[in-house]
Design an enzyme around this catalytic site. Structure first.
Site, PDB file in Angstrom:
ATOM      1  N   LEU A  77      30.803   0.586  -5.638  1.00 54.69           N
ATOM      2  CA  LEU A  77      31.154   0.081  -4.305  1.00 54.69           C
ATOM      3  C   LEU A  77      29.962  -0.519  -3.564  1.00 54.69           C
ATOM      4  O   LEU A  77      28.833  -0.050  -3.686  1.00 54.69           O
ATOM      5  CB  LEU A  77      31.757   1.215  -3.471  1.00 54.69           C
ATOM      6  CG  LEU A  77      32.986   1.910  -4.087  1.00 54.69           C
ATOM      7  CD1 LEU A  77      33.480   3.018  -3.147  1.00 54.69           C
ATOM      8  CD2 LEU A  77      34.107   0.914  -4.377  1.00 54.69           C
ATOM      9  N   HIS A 126      33.495  -3.839  -0.412  1.00 54.59           N
ATOM     10  CA  HIS A 126      34.550  -2.826  -0.593  1.00 54.59           C
ATOM     11  C   HIS A 126      34.690  -1.982   0.680  1.00 54.59           C
ATOM     12  O   HIS A 126      35.806  -1.678   1.118  1.00 54.59           O
ATOM     13  CB  HIS A 126      34.202  -1.874  -1.735  1.00 54.59           C
ATOM     14  CG  HIS A 126      34.118  -2.516  -3.090  1.00 54.59           C
ATOM     15  ND1 HIS A 126      32.944  -2.576  -3.800  1.00 54.59           N
ATOM     16  CD2 HIS A 126      35.054  -3.095  -3.872  1.00 54.59           C
ATOM     17  CE1 HIS A 126      33.164  -3.172  -4.964  1.00 54.59           C
ATOM     18  NE2 HIS A 126      34.440  -3.499  -5.039  1.00 54.59           N
ATOM     19  N   SER A 136      29.020  -8.599  -4.621  1.00 57.16           N
ATOM     20  CA  SER A 136      29.823  -8.390  -5.827  1.00 57.16           C
ATOM     21  C   SER A 136      29.135  -7.324  -6.671  1.00 57.16           C
ATOM     22  O   SER A 136      27.896  -7.269  -6.724  1.00 57.16           O
ATOM     23  CB  SER A 136      29.906  -9.695  -6.624  1.00 57.16           C
ATOM     24  OG  SER A 136      30.331  -9.436  -7.943  1.00 57.16           O
ATOM     25  N   ARG A 154      28.941  -7.419  -9.679  1.00 52.39           N
ATOM     26  CA  ARG A 154      28.261  -8.151 -10.760  1.00 52.39           C
ATOM     27  C   ARG A 154      26.889  -8.689 -10.338  1.00 52.39           C
ATOM     28  O   ARG A 154      26.116  -9.100 -11.192  1.00 52.39           O
ATOM     29  CB  ARG A 154      29.142  -9.295 -11.260  1.00 52.39           C
ATOM     30  CG  ARG A 154      30.331  -8.800 -12.077  1.00 52.39           C
ATOM     31  CD  ARG A 154      31.060  -9.925 -12.781  1.00 52.39           C
ATOM     32  NE  ARG A 154      32.003  -9.434 -13.755  1.00 52.39           N
ATOM     33  CZ  ARG A 154      33.317  -9.280 -13.536  1.00 52.39           C
ATOM     34  NH1 ARG A 154      33.822  -9.579 -12.369  1.00 52.39           N
ATOM     35  NH2 ARG A 154      34.099  -8.825 -14.499  1.00 52.39           N
ATOM     36  N   GLY A 205      35.307   0.054  -8.506  1.00 53.20           N
ATOM     37  CA  GLY A 205      34.162   0.922  -8.291  1.00 53.20           C
ATOM     38  C   GLY A 205      32.850   0.165  -8.172  1.00 53.20           C
ATOM     39  O   GLY A 205      32.821  -1.043  -7.998  1.00 53.20           O
ATOM     40  N   GLN A 244      42.301  -6.571 -17.942  1.00 53.58           N
ATOM     41  CA  GLN A 244      42.015  -7.836 -17.249  1.00 53.58           C
ATOM     42  C   GLN A 244      40.726  -8.483 -17.754  1.00 53.58           C
ATOM     43  O   GLN A 244      40.313  -9.527 -17.264  1.00 53.58           O
ATOM     44  CB  GLN A 244      41.971  -7.653 -15.733  1.00 53.58           C
ATOM     45  CG  GLN A 244      40.755  -6.895 -15.209  1.00 53.58           C
ATOM     46  CD  GLN A 244      40.878  -6.612 -13.731  1.00 53.58           C
ATOM     47  OE1 GLN A 244      41.765  -5.903 -13.278  1.00 53.58           O
ATOM     48  NE2 GLN A 244      39.984  -7.192 -12.933  1.00 53.58           N
TER      49      GLN A 244
HETATM   50  P1  AMP Z   1      36.565  -5.260  -7.422  1.00 56.85           P
HETATM   51  O1  AMP Z   1      36.004  -3.881  -7.384  1.00 56.85           O
HETATM   52  O2  AMP Z   1      35.545  -6.320  -7.703  1.00 56.85           O
HETATM   53  O3  AMP Z   1      37.803  -5.373  -8.277  1.00 56.85           O
HETATM   54  O4  AMP Z   1      37.046  -5.586  -5.939  1.00 56.85           O
HETATM   55  C1  AMP Z   1      37.945  -4.756  -5.263  1.00 56.85           C
HETATM   56  C2  AMP Z   1      38.381  -5.432  -3.988  1.00 56.85           C
HETATM   57  O5  AMP Z   1      37.243  -5.703  -3.180  1.00 56.85           O
HETATM   58  C3  AMP Z   1      39.057  -6.801  -4.240  1.00 56.85           C
HETATM   59  O6  AMP Z   1      40.146  -6.940  -3.348  1.00 56.85           O
HETATM   60  C4  AMP Z   1      37.954  -7.776  -3.921  1.00 56.85           C
HETATM   61  O7  AMP Z   1      38.412  -9.042  -3.499  1.00 56.85           O
HETATM   62  C5  AMP Z   1      37.234  -7.054  -2.791  1.00 56.85           C
HETATM   63  N1  AMP Z   1      35.865  -7.560  -2.644  1.00 56.85           N
HETATM   64  C6  AMP Z   1      34.920  -7.659  -3.609  1.00 56.85           C
HETATM   65  N2  AMP Z   1      33.805  -8.211  -3.116  1.00 56.85           N
HETATM   66  C7  AMP Z   1      34.038  -8.470  -1.809  1.00 56.85           C
HETATM   67  C8  AMP Z   1      33.271  -9.054  -0.745  1.00 56.85           C
HETATM   68  N3  AMP Z   1      32.039  -9.487  -0.932  1.00 56.85           N
HETATM   69  N4  AMP Z   1      33.845  -9.154   0.466  1.00 56.85           N
HETATM   70  C9  AMP Z   1      35.121  -8.723   0.674  1.00 56.85           C
HETATM   71  N5  AMP Z   1      35.899  -8.172  -0.283  1.00 56.85           N
HETATM   72  C10 AMP Z   1      35.368  -8.046  -1.499  1.00 56.85           C
END
Ligand code: AMP
Length: 286
Positions: free
Chosen positions: A33, A37, A185, A187, A31, A61
């Site tokens: 987003l 995402h 990200s 974060r 989430g 995790q």
């Molecule tokens: P997360 O919500 O951080 O667990 O990410 C969910 C999915 O989005 C994972 O497969 C991540 O690798 C992908 N993701 C996160 N940031 C990016 C980004 N900047 N570019 C492409 N994919 C991303």
């Protein structure tokens, strides 16, 4: 668009769709987003009839000293974004729904998860592999899209799907970046404005590494040295921002074992703390 929080309802919906011959596409997320995402969602949309996005901040995790309680959340905003992207189902389970008391089965990948983030975040990839295995059994997708942003995670999931024979096609989609190169990200929202400026050093170090490779440099010690210099170089624009390197590594893309020489497909990956925020980024040298 429908939001489903029950595992049973999600499984029944997936089963019905499959019986009707529909192809299910799936993007698992935690989430909050962003465009990264959304690029995965658009990628998945291309090859499916029923598009499912999961939003679940997976507690198992996160290590004890990590940011589980602070992790950014905004479900109504995420729902709106999913609606705009033509998502059919948002799967949004609670912690209790996903991990009933007495949960005692976990998925442990034993080779690709040893180095890089695996070395510094014990139990992290066990948590990731377990939740993805559960989500694949719940959503039953034909295709699932992961981001290269989390390259080690994507490789571990590919390996899990291969070794445990999950009938799903995995797509790894490119990293989406801010205009100055910082990888998007959830974060990034933790960063103060000075930290945000400083954070671009991850991408700068990777660009320098890529350039060295293009110019024929094969010695990874030289590449990593140059990358460290770039990351640690202080600038007048952002003085006094603590920067700590977790790792700068060059690894064989297949095995994720460190390499001293660039010979085959290589992952160059960094993890750096800017202030209190840990950021990761990478490039793949073909
Ligand atoms: P997360 O919500 O951080 O667990 O990410 C969910 C999915 O989005 C994972 O497969 C991540 O690798 C992908 N993701 C996160 N940031 C990016 C980004 N900047 N570019 C492409 N994919 C991303």
């Amino acid at each position: 668009m429908k939001t489903i929080s029950s595992i049973k309802e999600m499984q029944e919906t997936a089963l019905q769709a499959r019986r009707k011959g529909k192809r299910i596409g799936f993007v698992p997320t935690m989430g909050f987003l962003h465009e990264g995402h959304l690029s995965l969602i658009r990628n998945a949309r291309k090859s499916c009839d029923l598009l499912v996005v999961s939003i679940f901040v997976n507690p198992i995790q996160f290590g004890d000293s990590e940011d589980l309680s602070e992790y950014p959340r905004d479900f109504s905003r995420d729902e709106e974004l999913c609606k705009k992207e033509n998502v059919d189902i948002v799967f949004y389970p609670s912690n209790d729904e996903m991990y009933r008391t007495m949960h005692s089965v976990y998925v442990q990948e034993e080779k690709l998860s040893i180095e890089l983030c695996g070395a510094l975040r014990p139990g992290h990839f066990r948590g990731v592999a377990t939740v993805v295995a559960k989500l694949l059994n719940i959503v039953q997708p034909h295709t699932t899209v992961f981001g290269q942003k989390d390259a080690q995670q994507a490789r571990i999931i590919e390996k899990m799907v291969q070794d445990l024979n999950f009938p799903v096609n995995i797509i790894i989609a490119p990293i989406v970046r801010e205009p100055d190169g910082l990888a998007m990200s959830s974060r990034n929202t933790y960063l103060s404005s000075d930290e945000r400026k400083r954070a671009v050093c991850l991408h700068e170090s990777l660009c320098a590494a890529e350039k060295m490779c293009q110019q024929g440099e094969k010695d990874t010690t030289a590449i990593k040295h140059q990358m460290r210099e770039i990351i640690l170089k202080t600038s007048n624009a952002t003085p006094n921002i603590p920067v700590e390197i977790d790792y700068v590594e060059t690894a064989d893309y297949e095995t994720l074992q460190p390499v001293n020489e660039i010979k085959s497909k290589t992952l160059i990956a960094v993890a750096v703390k800017i202030g209190k925020t840990r950021l990761i980024d990478n490039v793949i040298i073909e």
